[in-house]
Design a protein around this motif. Structure first.
Motif, PDB file in Angstrom:
ATOM      1  N   UNK A  42       0.834  -1.207   0.000  1.00  0.00           N
ATOM      2  CA  UNK A  42       0.000   0.000   0.000  1.00  0.00           C
ATOM      3  C   UNK A  42       0.866   1.254   0.000  1.00  0.00           C
ATOM      4  N   UNK A  43       1.955   1.199   0.747  1.00  0.00           N
ATOM      5  CA  UNK A  43       2.850   2.349   0.798  1.00  0.00           C
ATOM      6  C   UNK A  43       3.511   2.574  -0.562  1.00  0.00           C
ATOM      7  N   UNK A  44       3.949   1.504  -1.195  1.00  0.00           N
ATOM      8  CA  UNK A  44       4.577   1.631  -2.515  1.00  0.00           C
ATOM      9  C   UNK A  44       3.579   2.074  -3.572  1.00  0.00           C
ATOM     10  N   UNK A  45       2.337   1.630  -3.448  1.00  0.00           N
ATOM     11  CA  UNK A  45       1.313   1.965  -4.442  1.00  0.00           C
ATOM     12  C   UNK A  45       0.823   3.395  -4.302  1.00  0.00           C
ATOM     13  N   UNK A  46       0.940   3.962  -3.101  1.00  0.00           N
ATOM     14  CA  UNK A  46       0.502   5.339  -2.898  1.00  0.00           C
ATOM     15  C   UNK A  46      -0.979   5.501  -3.188  1.00  0.00           C
ATOM     16  N   UNK A  47      -1.303   6.433  -4.050  1.00  0.00           N
ATOM     17  CA  UNK A  47      -2.704   6.730  -4.384  1.00  0.00           C
ATOM     18  C   UNK A  47      -3.408   5.554  -5.048  1.00  0.00           C
ATOM     19  N   UNK A  48      -2.641   4.629  -5.598  1.00  0.00           N
ATOM     20  CA  UNK A  48      -3.242   3.470  -6.272  1.00  0.00           C
ATOM     21  C   UNK A  48      -3.550   2.334  -5.306  1.00  0.00           C
ATOM     22  N   UNK A  49      -3.233   2.498  -4.020  1.00  0.00           N
ATOM     23  CA  UNK A  49      -3.400   1.431  -3.037  1.00  0.00           C
ATOM     24  C   UNK A  49      -4.797   0.833  -2.993  1.00  0.00           C
ATOM     25  N   UNK A  50      -5.860   1.636  -3.093  1.00  0.00           N
ATOM     26  CA  UNK A  50      -7.202   1.025  -3.060  1.00  0.00           C
ATOM     27  C   UNK A  50      -7.456   0.057  -4.218  1.00  0.00           C
ATOM     28  N   UNK A  51      -6.652   0.168  -5.254  1.00  0.00           N
ATOM     29  CA  UNK A  51      -6.823  -0.706  -6.408  1.00  0.00           C
ATOM     30  C   UNK A  51      -6.124  -2.053  -6.247  1.00  0.00           C
ATOM     31  N   UNK A  52      -5.362  -2.222  -5.168  1.00  0.00           N
ATOM     32  CA  UNK A  52      -4.636  -3.472  -4.950  1.00  0.00           C
ATOM     33  C   UNK A  52      -5.529  -4.498  -4.267  1.00  0.00           C
ATOM     34  N   UNK A  53      -5.960  -5.499  -4.995  1.00  0.00           N
ATOM     35  CA  UNK A  53      -6.797  -6.516  -4.357  1.00  0.00           C
ATOM     36  C   UNK A  53      -5.954  -7.415  -3.456  1.00  0.00           C
ATOM     37  N   UNK A  54      -6.567  -7.917  -2.409  1.00  0.00           N
ATOM     38  CA  UNK A  54      -5.903  -8.884  -1.536  1.00  0.00           C
ATOM     39  C   UNK A  54      -6.144 -10.255  -2.138  1.00  0.00           C
ATOM     40  N   UNK A  55      -5.136 -10.770  -2.821  1.00  0.00           N
ATOM     41  CA  UNK A  55      -5.251 -12.048  -3.510  1.00  0.00           C
ATOM     42  C   UNK A  55      -4.629 -13.201  -2.726  1.00  0.00           C
ATOM     43  N   UNK A  56      -4.206 -12.904  -1.504  1.00  0.00           N
ATOM     44  CA  UNK A  56      -3.684 -13.957  -0.653  1.00  0.00           C
ATOM     45  C   UNK A  56      -2.191 -14.164  -0.778  1.00  0.00           C
ATOM     46  N   UNK A  57      -1.676 -15.094   0.026  1.00  0.00           N
ATOM     47  CA  UNK A  57      -0.231 -15.296   0.115  1.00  0.00           C
ATOM     48  C   UNK A  57       0.416 -15.858  -1.151  1.00  0.00           C
ATOM     49  N   UNK A  58      -0.357 -16.520  -1.979  1.00  0.00           N
ATOM     50  CA  UNK A  58       0.230 -17.108  -3.187  1.00  0.00           C
ATOM     51  C   UNK A  58       0.626 -16.049  -4.211  1.00  0.00           C
TER      52      UNK A  58
END
Length: 98
Positions: A42-58
């Motif tokens: 989330x920190x690396x994505x910055x403003x795009x963080x909400x677009x990062x889905x949690x797809x799990x550990x794999x």
């Protein structure tokens, strides 16, 4: 002539270490570490963080790899901090008391 990667060698080396360690983790340990990795994502994505889905550990290491590439492509001071941040993540993954 092959194109050069925008990812500095030091960043690439630290990322490889993190990914290698991640693949060695038992699933229960990896599941406990996902929130730590997602915080970095989330920190690396910055403003795009909400677009990062949690797809799990794999998939979380693939997401990290893509974001590291994106940060390096964009340049700036965030690139200089990446080796330190990746070493910190590696240390967090290696803590046996989790």
């Amino acid at each position: 002539m092959p194109s050069r990667s925008p990812v500095p060698q030091e960043v690439s080396t630290e990322l490889e270490r993190v990914v290698r360690r991640w693949h060695q983790l038992p699933l229960d340990h990896a599941l406990r570490c996902v929130p730590t990795v997602r915080t970095l994502l989330a920190d690396l994505a910055g403003d795009r963080a909400p677009l990062l889905p949690d797809l799990g550990p794999a998939v979380v290491m693939d997401q990290l790899t893509v974001l590291v590439f994106d940060v390096c492509t964009a340049g700036g001071p965030d690139v200089d901090a990446l080796p330190h941040r990746l070493r910190g993540l590696l240390a967090d993954l290696s803590v046996d008391s989790m």
